[in-house]
Design an enzyme around this catalytic site. Structure first.
Site, PDB file in Angstrom:
ATOM      1  N   ASP A 173       0.853  -1.194   0.000  1.00 36.96           N
ATOM      2  CA  ASP A 173       0.000   0.000   0.000  1.00 36.96           C
ATOM      3  C   ASP A 173       0.894   1.251   0.000  1.00 36.96           C
ATOM      4  OD1 ASP A 173      -2.450   1.341   0.171  1.00 36.96           O
ATOM      5  OD2 ASP A 173      -2.463   1.315   2.369  1.00 36.96           O
ATOM      6  N   HIS A 174       0.553   2.241  -0.799  1.00 34.30           N
ATOM      7  CA  HIS A 174       1.255   3.533  -0.800  1.00 34.30           C
ATOM      8  C   HIS A 174       2.778   3.439  -0.932  1.00 34.30           C
ATOM      9  CE1 HIS A 174      -2.244   6.041  -0.085  1.00 34.30           C
ATOM     10  NE2 HIS A 174      -2.634   5.197   0.844  1.00 34.30           N
ATOM     11  N   HIS A 206      -9.643   4.909  -1.502  1.00 34.22           N
ATOM     12  CA  HIS A 206      -8.836   4.968  -0.278  1.00 34.22           C
ATOM     13  C   HIS A 206      -9.643   5.690   0.797  1.00 34.22           C
ATOM     14  CE1 HIS A 206      -4.570   3.824  -1.412  1.00 34.22           C
ATOM     15  NE2 HIS A 206      -5.253   3.618  -2.527  1.00 34.22           N
ATOM     16  N   GLY A 207      -9.219   5.498   2.052  1.00 34.78           N
ATOM     17  CA  GLY A 207      -9.914   6.198   3.140  1.00 34.78           C
ATOM     18  C   GLY A 207     -11.311   5.666   3.359  1.00 34.78           C
ATOM     19  N   ASN A 261     -10.149   0.442   0.580  1.00 34.37           N
ATOM     20  CA  ASN A 261      -9.099   0.342   1.595  1.00 34.37           C
ATOM     21  C   ASN A 261      -9.658   0.719   2.963  1.00 34.37           C
ATOM     22  OD1 ASN A 261      -7.514  -0.042  -0.636  1.00 34.37           O
ATOM     23  ND2 ASN A 261      -6.052   1.571  -0.147  1.00 34.37           N
ATOM     24  N   VAL A 262      -9.439  -0.154   3.928  1.00 33.86           N
ATOM     25  CA  VAL A 262      -9.913   0.128   5.286  1.00 33.86           C
ATOM     26  C   VAL A 262      -8.780  -0.160   6.275  1.00 33.86           C
ATOM     27  CG1 VAL A 262     -11.727  -0.266   6.994  1.00 33.86           C
ATOM     28  CG2 VAL A 262     -12.214  -0.677   4.576  1.00 33.86           C
TER      29      VAL A 262
HETATM   30  P1  13P Z   1      -8.556   4.577   6.418  1.00 35.87           P
HETATM   31  O1  13P Z   1      -7.561   4.447   7.528  1.00 35.87           O
HETATM   32  O2  13P Z   1      -9.235   5.899   6.404  1.00 35.87           O
HETATM   33  O3  13P Z   1      -9.512   3.435   6.377  1.00 35.87           O
HETATM   34  O4  13P Z   1      -7.734   4.523   5.034  1.00 35.87           O
HETATM   35  C1  13P Z   1      -7.049   3.361   4.690  1.00 35.87           C
HETATM   36  C2  13P Z   1      -6.353   3.505   3.394  1.00 35.87           C
HETATM   37  O5  13P Z   1      -6.823   4.143   2.484  1.00 35.87           O
HETATM   38  C3  13P Z   1      -5.080   2.785   3.238  1.00 35.87           C
HETATM   39  O6  13P Z   1      -4.485   3.038   2.011  1.00 35.87           O
END
Ligand code: 13P
Length: 294
Positions: free
Chosen positions: A82-83, A208-209, A230-231
């Site tokens: 991720d990222h 995301h988020g 994504n959680v």
């Molecule tokens: P949250 O922590 O807001 O669920 O976001 C997770 C995320 O997007 C990881 O890339």
């Protein structure tokens, strides 16, 4: 089985459902996610960010753990970086056997993001690993980035980006942000933009988020073409609450019992989420043996 994230998302793109991508840094998290997916006959994506790998969920330990758990279940499990921003970390994850890497160049100027994404795609694709990129920028809820329209993804620019990079799925900025929103605020998603992005790109899209986004927003986003959600924050909150509740009930509780309570609550949450985004019962090949916590 540990499988390509591209294959998982191609199916969800074709059939308009979402797949949960849960950030995992330890055995309780990975096992909760994978066993919940197995019981719901759902694909699942396990992911780890570079900072998380450095702090706690080291790649050398998480990779064999996730691979082993994935081999015990009948549902597809992908392992995603991720990222990723650093070339060496990305290359290392590809070589280790991650089945997808994200290159996050969303804070870079458009052309630089595009060129770097293209290089990562060439490298990853040669090794049979798929790639997620981000255009527009999904920032932080604490900075009100979900309300900053300047950060939202432009569909025409996204078309150019996807065509020139060959990326397999795209994270889009449509009004969510990472982390907890200020108390009482539910983000407003730009659904018109999402529908236009799906129509223009016709490919798997990533949100995301996912935490704190609200059931209605999530369901609508999936119906309009979000395929990977994504959680991270909400799962950690669920685990923390379960541990604190156990301590409150019995201040003398031992550490292992706290871990078991956290795993159980995360597993329940993942099952709920899988049903919310419609990935349940997509893989019904009969069950396999598992020796873990109920
Ligand atoms: P949250 O922590 O807001 O669920 O976001 C997770 C995320 O997007 C990881 O890339």
């Amino acid at each position: 089985m540990l499988t390509s994230m591209k294959n998982i998302l191609e199916d969800s793109h074709k059939h308009y459902y979402g797949v949960m991508a849960m950030n995992c840094v330890n055995i309780e998290m990975a096992r909760a996610a994978i066993m919940a997916a197995s019981e719901e006959n759902s694909p699942i994506i396990i992911q780890i960010g570079p900072k998380q790998m450095k702090l706690h969920g080291h790649k050398e330990e998480m990779y064999p753990l996730v691979k082993d758990l994935a081999e015990r279940v009948h549902v597809p499990v992908a392992l995603n970086l991720d990222h990723g921003t650093d070339y060496d970390v990305i290359a290392d994850c590809i070589n280790t056997g991650f089945t997808n890497v994200m290159f996050d160049g969303s804070s870079l100027p458009f052309e630089e993001n595009l060129q770097k994404t293209e290089i990562i795609c060439q490298l990853a694709h040669m090794a049979g690993c798929s790639v997620e990129a981000e255009l527009g920028h999904v920032g932080m809820a604490v900075d009100d980035d979900d309300e900053n329209f300047d950060l939202f993804t432009n569909p025409e620019q996204a078309k150019d980006f996807v065509e020139r990079t060959g990326v397999d799925c795209l994270a889009v900025a449509i009004g969510t942000a990472h982390g907890d929103y200020p108390k009482g605020r539910v983000p407003k998603l730009d659904f018109e933009r999402l529908a236009l992005l799906k129509k223009t790109l016709d490919m798997p899209l990533v949100l995301h988020g996912g935490s704190g986004t609200g059931e209605e927003n999530i369901k609508k986003a999936v119906s309009l073409g979000i395929n990977k959600i994504n959680v991270a924050t909400d799962v950690c909150t669920v685990a923390k609450k379960a541990m604190l509740d156990e301590v409150e009930k019995n201040p003398k509780i031992d550490y292992v019992s706290m871990c078991i309570a956290a795993e159980k609550s995360m597993k329940e949450y993942v099952k709920y989420y899988i049903n919310l985004i419609g990935s349940n019962n997509r893989f019904n090949f009969g069950d396999v043996e598992y020796h873990g916590h109920e």
